[in-house]
Design a protein around this motif. Structure first.
Motif, PDB file in Angstrom:
ATOM      1  N   LEU A 171       0.823  -1.208   0.000  1.00 47.90           N
ATOM      2  CA  LEU A 171       0.000   0.000   0.000  1.00 47.90           C
ATOM      3  C   LEU A 171       0.859   1.262   0.000  1.00 47.90           C
ATOM      4  O   LEU A 171       0.557   2.233  -0.716  1.00 47.90           O
ATOM      5  CB  LEU A 171      -0.936  -0.009   1.209  1.00 47.90           C
ATOM      6  N   LEU A 172       1.927   1.256   0.776  1.00 43.80           N
ATOM      7  CA  LEU A 172       2.810   2.422   0.824  1.00 43.80           C
ATOM      8  C   LEU A 172       3.521   2.634  -0.511  1.00 43.80           C
ATOM      9  O   LEU A 172       3.724   3.770  -0.946  1.00 43.80           O
ATOM     10  CB  LEU A 172       3.831   2.245   1.948  1.00 43.80           C
ATOM     11  N   ALA A 173       3.915   1.534  -1.159  1.00 42.27           N
ATOM     12  CA  ALA A 173       4.560   1.649  -2.461  1.00 42.27           C
ATOM     13  C   ALA A 173       3.604   2.226  -3.501  1.00 42.27           C
ATOM     14  O   ALA A 173       3.995   3.058  -4.339  1.00 42.27           O
ATOM     15  CB  ALA A 173       5.077   0.287  -2.904  1.00 42.27           C
ATOM     16  N   LEU A 174       2.334   1.803  -3.457  1.00 42.41           N
ATOM     17  CA  LEU A 174       1.341   2.352  -4.370  1.00 42.41           C
ATOM     18  C   LEU A 174       1.137   3.842  -4.099  1.00 42.41           C
ATOM     19  O   LEU A 174       1.015   4.646  -5.035  1.00 42.41           O
ATOM     20  CB  LEU A 174       0.016   1.595  -4.214  1.00 42.41           C
ATOM     21  N   TRP A 175       1.089   4.207  -2.825  1.00 44.13           N
ATOM     22  CA  TRP A 175       0.965   5.622  -2.462  1.00 44.13           C
ATOM     23  C   TRP A 175       2.142   6.441  -2.967  1.00 44.13           C
ATOM     24  O   TRP A 175       1.980   7.571  -3.451  1.00 44.13           O
ATOM     25  CB  TRP A 175       0.854   5.745  -0.940  1.00 44.13           C
ATOM     26  N   ALA A 176       3.358   5.856  -2.894  1.00 45.73           N
ATOM     27  CA  ALA A 176       4.563   6.577  -3.308  1.00 45.73           C
ATOM     28  C   ALA A 176       4.786   6.533  -4.819  1.00 45.73           C
ATOM     29  O   ALA A 176       5.717   7.168  -5.329  1.00 45.73           O
ATOM     30  CB  ALA A 176       5.775   5.995  -2.594  1.00 45.73           C
ATOM     31  N   GLY A 177       3.956   5.778  -5.542  1.00 41.20           N
ATOM     32  CA  GLY A 177       4.108   5.696  -6.984  1.00 41.20           C
ATOM     33  C   GLY A 177       5.274   4.845  -7.437  1.00 41.20           C
ATOM     34  O   GLY A 177       5.808   5.047  -8.539  1.00 41.20           O
ATOM     35  N   GLU A 178       5.675   3.877  -6.608  1.00 43.16           N
ATOM     36  CA  GLU A 178       6.801   3.017  -6.959  1.00 43.16           C
ATOM     37  C   GLU A 178       6.348   1.892  -7.890  1.00 43.16           C
ATOM     38  O   GLU A 178       5.229   1.404  -7.785  1.00 43.16           O
ATOM     39  CB  GLU A 178       7.437   2.443  -5.685  1.00 43.16           C
ATOM     40  N   ALA A 179       7.252   1.485  -8.784  1.00 46.09           N
ATOM     41  CA  ALA A 179       6.920   0.458  -9.774  1.00 46.09           C
ATOM     42  C   ALA A 179       6.739  -0.896  -9.097  1.00 46.09           C
ATOM     43  O   ALA A 179       7.552  -1.297  -8.262  1.00 46.09           O
ATOM     44  CB  ALA A 179       8.022   0.382 -10.832  1.00 46.09           C
ATOM     45  N   LEU A 180       5.671  -1.583  -9.467  1.00 41.06           N
ATOM     46  CA  LEU A 180       5.385  -2.908  -8.919  1.00 41.06           C
ATOM     47  C   LEU A 180       5.021  -3.854 -10.060  1.00 41.06           C
ATOM     48  O   LEU A 180       4.228  -3.507 -10.925  1.00 41.06           O
ATOM     49  CB  LEU A 180       4.228  -2.844  -7.921  1.00 41.06           C
ATOM     50  N   THR A 181       5.612  -5.034 -10.045  1.00 39.89           N
ATOM     51  CA  THR A 181       5.294  -6.047 -11.050  1.00 39.89           C
ATOM     52  C   THR A 181       5.096  -7.389 -10.361  1.00 39.89           C
ATOM     53  O   THR A 181       5.582  -7.610  -9.240  1.00 39.89           O
ATOM     54  CB  THR A 181       6.424  -6.187 -12.092  1.00 39.89           C
ATOM     55  N   GLY A 182       4.389  -8.288 -11.034  1.00 43.80           N
ATOM     56  CA  GLY A 182       4.175  -9.615 -10.469  1.00 43.80           C
ATOM     57  C   GLY A 182       5.473 -10.347 -10.227  1.00 43.80           C
ATOM     58  O   GLY A 182       5.599 -11.115  -9.266  1.00 43.80           O
ATOM     59  N   GLY A 183       6.459 -10.125 -11.102  1.00 46.12           N
ATOM     60  CA  GLY A 183       7.756 -10.774 -10.947  1.00 46.12           C
ATOM     61  C   GLY A 183       8.486 -10.343  -9.694  1.00 46.12           C
ATOM     62  O   GLY A 183       9.355 -11.069  -9.198  1.00 46.12           O
ATOM     63  N   ARG A 184       8.146  -9.164  -9.168  1.00 45.98           N
ATOM     64  CA  ARG A 184       8.727  -8.690  -7.905  1.00 45.98           C
ATOM     65  C   ARG A 184       7.848  -9.060  -6.715  1.00 45.98           C
ATOM     66  O   ARG A 184       8.369  -9.372  -5.636  1.00 45.98           O
ATOM     67  CB  ARG A 184       8.904  -7.173  -7.947  1.00 45.98           C
ATOM     68  N   LEU A 185       6.543  -9.004  -6.902  1.00 48.04           N
ATOM     69  CA  LEU A 185       5.625  -9.189  -5.778  1.00 48.04           C
ATOM     70  C   LEU A 185       5.541 -10.633  -5.305  1.00 48.04           C
ATOM     71  O   LEU A 185       5.654 -10.909  -4.103  1.00 48.04           O
ATOM     72  CB  LEU A 185       4.231  -8.698  -6.167  1.00 48.04           C
ATOM     73  N   LEU A 186       5.339 -11.554  -6.219  1.00 51.19           N
ATOM     74  CA  LEU A 186       5.054 -12.928  -5.819  1.00 51.19           C
ATOM     75  C   LEU A 186       6.215 -13.617  -5.111  1.00 51.19           C
ATOM     76  O   LEU A 186       6.007 -14.290  -4.100  1.00 51.19           O
ATOM     77  CB  LEU A 186       4.593 -13.733  -7.041  1.00 51.19           C
ATOM     78  N   PRO A 187       7.471 -13.506  -5.598  1.00 53.89           N
ATOM     79  CA  PRO A 187       8.563 -14.163  -4.857  1.00 53.89           C
ATOM     80  C   PRO A 187       8.688 -13.659  -3.420  1.00 53.89           C
ATOM     81  O   PRO A 187       8.931 -14.447  -2.503  1.00 53.89           O
ATOM     82  CB  PRO A 187       9.804 -13.808  -5.693  1.00 53.89           C
ATOM     83  N   SER A 188       8.495 -12.346  -3.221  1.00 53.30           N
ATOM     84  CA  SER A 188       8.606 -11.819  -1.857  1.00 53.30           C
ATOM     85  C   SER A 188       7.427 -12.245  -1.002  1.00 53.30           C
ATOM     86  O   SER A 188       7.568 -12.481   0.204  1.00 53.30           O
ATOM     87  CB  SER A 188       8.723 -10.287  -1.879  1.00 53.30           C
ATOM     88  N   LEU A 189       6.244 -12.351  -1.600  1.00 54.69           N
ATOM     89  CA  LEU A 189       5.071 -12.784  -0.837  1.00 54.69           C
ATOM     90  C   LEU A 189       5.271 -14.181  -0.274  1.00 54.69           C
ATOM     91  O   LEU A 189       4.952 -14.454   0.889  1.00 54.69           O
ATOM     92  CB  LEU A 189       3.825 -12.758  -1.736  1.00 54.69           C
ATOM     93  N   PHE A 190       5.846 -15.076  -1.097  1.00 62.50           N
ATOM     94  CA  PHE A 190       6.042 -16.463  -0.673  1.00 62.50           C
ATOM     95  C   PHE A 190       7.437 -16.715  -0.094  1.00 62.50           C
ATOM     96  O   PHE A 190       7.807 -17.858   0.170  1.00 62.50           O
ATOM     97  CB  PHE A 190       5.778 -17.403  -1.852  1.00 62.50           C
ATOM     98  N   LEU A 191       8.187 -15.655   0.120  1.00 61.23           N
ATOM     99  CA  LEU A 191       9.511 -15.711   0.755  1.00 61.23           C
ATOM    100  C   LEU A 191      10.473 -16.657   0.040  1.00 61.23           C
ATOM    101  O   LEU A 191      11.164 -17.461   0.666  1.00 61.23           O
ATOM    102  CB  LEU A 191       9.383 -16.110   2.235  1.00 61.23           C
ATOM    103  N   VAL A 192      10.538 -16.504  -1.266  1.00 60.41           N
ATOM    104  CA  VAL A 192      11.530 -17.259  -2.046  1.00 60.41           C
ATOM    105  C   VAL A 192      12.465 -16.315  -2.798  1.00 60.41           C
ATOM    106  O   VAL A 192      13.283 -16.753  -3.602  1.00 60.41           O
ATOM    107  CB  VAL A 192      10.841 -18.222  -3.038  1.00 60.41           C
ATOM    108  N   HIS A 193      12.380 -15.008  -2.532  1.00 61.62           N
ATOM    109  CA  HIS A 193      13.112 -14.026  -3.340  1.00 61.62           C
ATOM    110  C   HIS A 193      14.613 -14.008  -3.079  1.00 61.62           C
ATOM    111  O   HIS A 193      15.373 -13.505  -3.900  1.00 61.62           O
ATOM    112  CB  HIS A 193      12.521 -12.633  -3.178  1.00 61.62           C
ATOM    113  N   ALA A 194      15.069 -14.563  -1.956  1.00 59.75           N
ATOM    114  CA  ALA A 194      16.517 -14.605  -1.719  1.00 59.75           C
ATOM    115  C   ALA A 194      17.213 -15.577  -2.666  1.00 59.75           C
ATOM    116  O   ALA A 194      18.441 -15.529  -2.802  1.00 59.75           O
ATOM    117  CB  ALA A 194      16.813 -14.987  -0.271  1.00 59.75           C
TER     118      ALA A 194
END
Length: 389
Positions: free
Chosen positions: A104-127
């Motif tokens: 929500l804060l990223a959307l408020w700040a106008g930061e770029a968001l993509t599924g390729g960034r969101l989903l790995p972090s949601l499921f904690l596999v991004h490391a």
């Protein structure tokens, strides 16, 4: 320490380690305060370069502490499913809360968001992904939680394997594992491509990922904690107290900071000192020796340290955005602002701990055992060393 004392030690709650958790989280807080760019350029800003290195000490401490505490508190009557359930219930409610808040804060700040960034972090596999935008996605500190999740999943088998090490060889394994950790930066420097370099650092993204974020590599720190817990529980601890261990950590940290921003300025010089500090703090609690980390305030702050770790970057980063990303302040102003942000983060962390973390653990940590249900299967417990977590 006698065998009986070693066995009863497992039932200690180790308040000093709880208190130390907040100290480690505070190091990470000051690191992210330094890199957010609040301070105006000048001679004083050079000091903040060293604060950047301190954050790695805090993260290293958490990885070692996890292996130590999970081994110390392992239950003899545990099953893998019950163990995993407790760990997931411990981390995921706070993770999901901060993930959605960050979104929500990223959307408020106008930061770029993509599924390729969101989903790995949601499921904690991004490391596991060597891409900066993926590793830093949504809530930056959660990359280390991705490592922790891998440790939790592997712990039943890691514990079974480490249980096979003879007690009289534990110290040799600690020294051998430390040698591997020390040599890894040399291997990273020699064999992993060093360009293009990350801004302000003498290493490439791939080199940074290999040493800092790759769960397979960071599992070495976790296993180091497992071995030190076995040493203390087996009564094989050396006559090193908290003050002596703290001196070793200070020396290792000073050497580490001198090596920043190279690949050698991460974990090589602090891994063993931090492991000794964790073990010395546990030994101090078992033996009833003095410890500055056992006070009521230190323990209370330690209890909210996970929530603090998961919320602090949101406070630091989005307050920075709200105040103006190009705006800078003098040293006194940054000190005052940093104090305000610290208090605010503690307050937000307490709310998260009190109304999310505690209720989730109480509600879902353990399944209801029905009459006649078979007892859970043991997960490779060391005889006489398990305890309730």
């Amino acid at each position: 320490m006698s065998e009986r004392t070693a066995q009863s030690a497992a039932f200690s709650r180790l308040p000093s380690l709880t208190g130390l958790r907040f100290v480690a989280a505070l190091l990470v807080f000051f690191t992210h305060l330094s890199v957010e760019g609040y301070l105006a350029p000048g001679p004083a800003s050079a000091v903040f370069r060293y604060a950047f290195g301190l954050g790695w000490v805090g993260v290293e401490f958490f990885f070692i502490l996890s292996g130590f505490v999970l081994t110390w508190s392992a239950r003899q009557d545990d099953s893998r499913s019950r163990f995993w359930r407790r760990r997931l219930v411990k981390i995921f409610p706070t993770h999901l809360l901060t993930w959605f808040a960050a979104l929500l804060l990223a959307l408020w700040a106008g930061e770029a968001l993509t599924g390729g960034r969101l989903l790995p972090s949601l499921f904690l596999v991004h490391a596991w992904v060597p891409e900066l935008d993926v590793m830093r996605a949504v809530n930056l500190p959660s990359w280390s939680l991705s490592c922790e999740l891998a440790f939790y999943l592997a712990f039943p088998w890691l514990r079974t394997l480490t249980d096979r090490i003879r007690v009289d060889r534990l110290w040799a394994w600690v020294l051998g594992l430390t040698a591997v950790i020390v040599l890894l930066p040399f291997a990273d420097d020699a064999f992993v491509p060093g360009s293009p370099q990350l801004p302000g650092m003498e290493m490439s993204l791939l080199q940074n990922w290999f040493l800092v974020a790759l769960p397979l590599v960071r599992a070495l720190d976790f296993v180091l904690g497992i071995l030190l817990a076995r040493i203390v529980l087996a009564g094989r601890w050396i006559p090193l107290g908290l003050p002596g261990a703290a001196v070793l950590v200070a020396a290792g940290t000073a050497l580490q900071l001198a090596l920043v921003p190279t690949v050698y300025g991460f974990t090589a010089t602090v891994a063993l000192p931090l492991a000794l500090l964790v073990a010395a703090a546990a030994q101090a609690d078992v033996a009833g020796k003095a410890s500055p980390f056992r006070s009521r305030t230190a323990v209370r702050l330690g209890e909210i340290s996970f929530a603090f770790y998961m919320t602090h970057h949101l406070v630091l980063h989005y307050v920075r955005v709200a105040l103006g990303e190009t705006r800078v302040w003098s040293v006194p102003a940054v000190v005052g602002l940093g104090a305000v942000l610290l208090v605010a983060t503690v307050g937000v962390s307490w709310l998260s701990y009190r109304f999310v973390e505690i209720p989730a653990v109480r509600r879902w940590s353990d399944p209801v055992v029905r009459p006649g249900q078979p007892e859970p299967v043991c997960v490779g417990a060391v005889a006489g060393t398990s305890a309730p977590s």
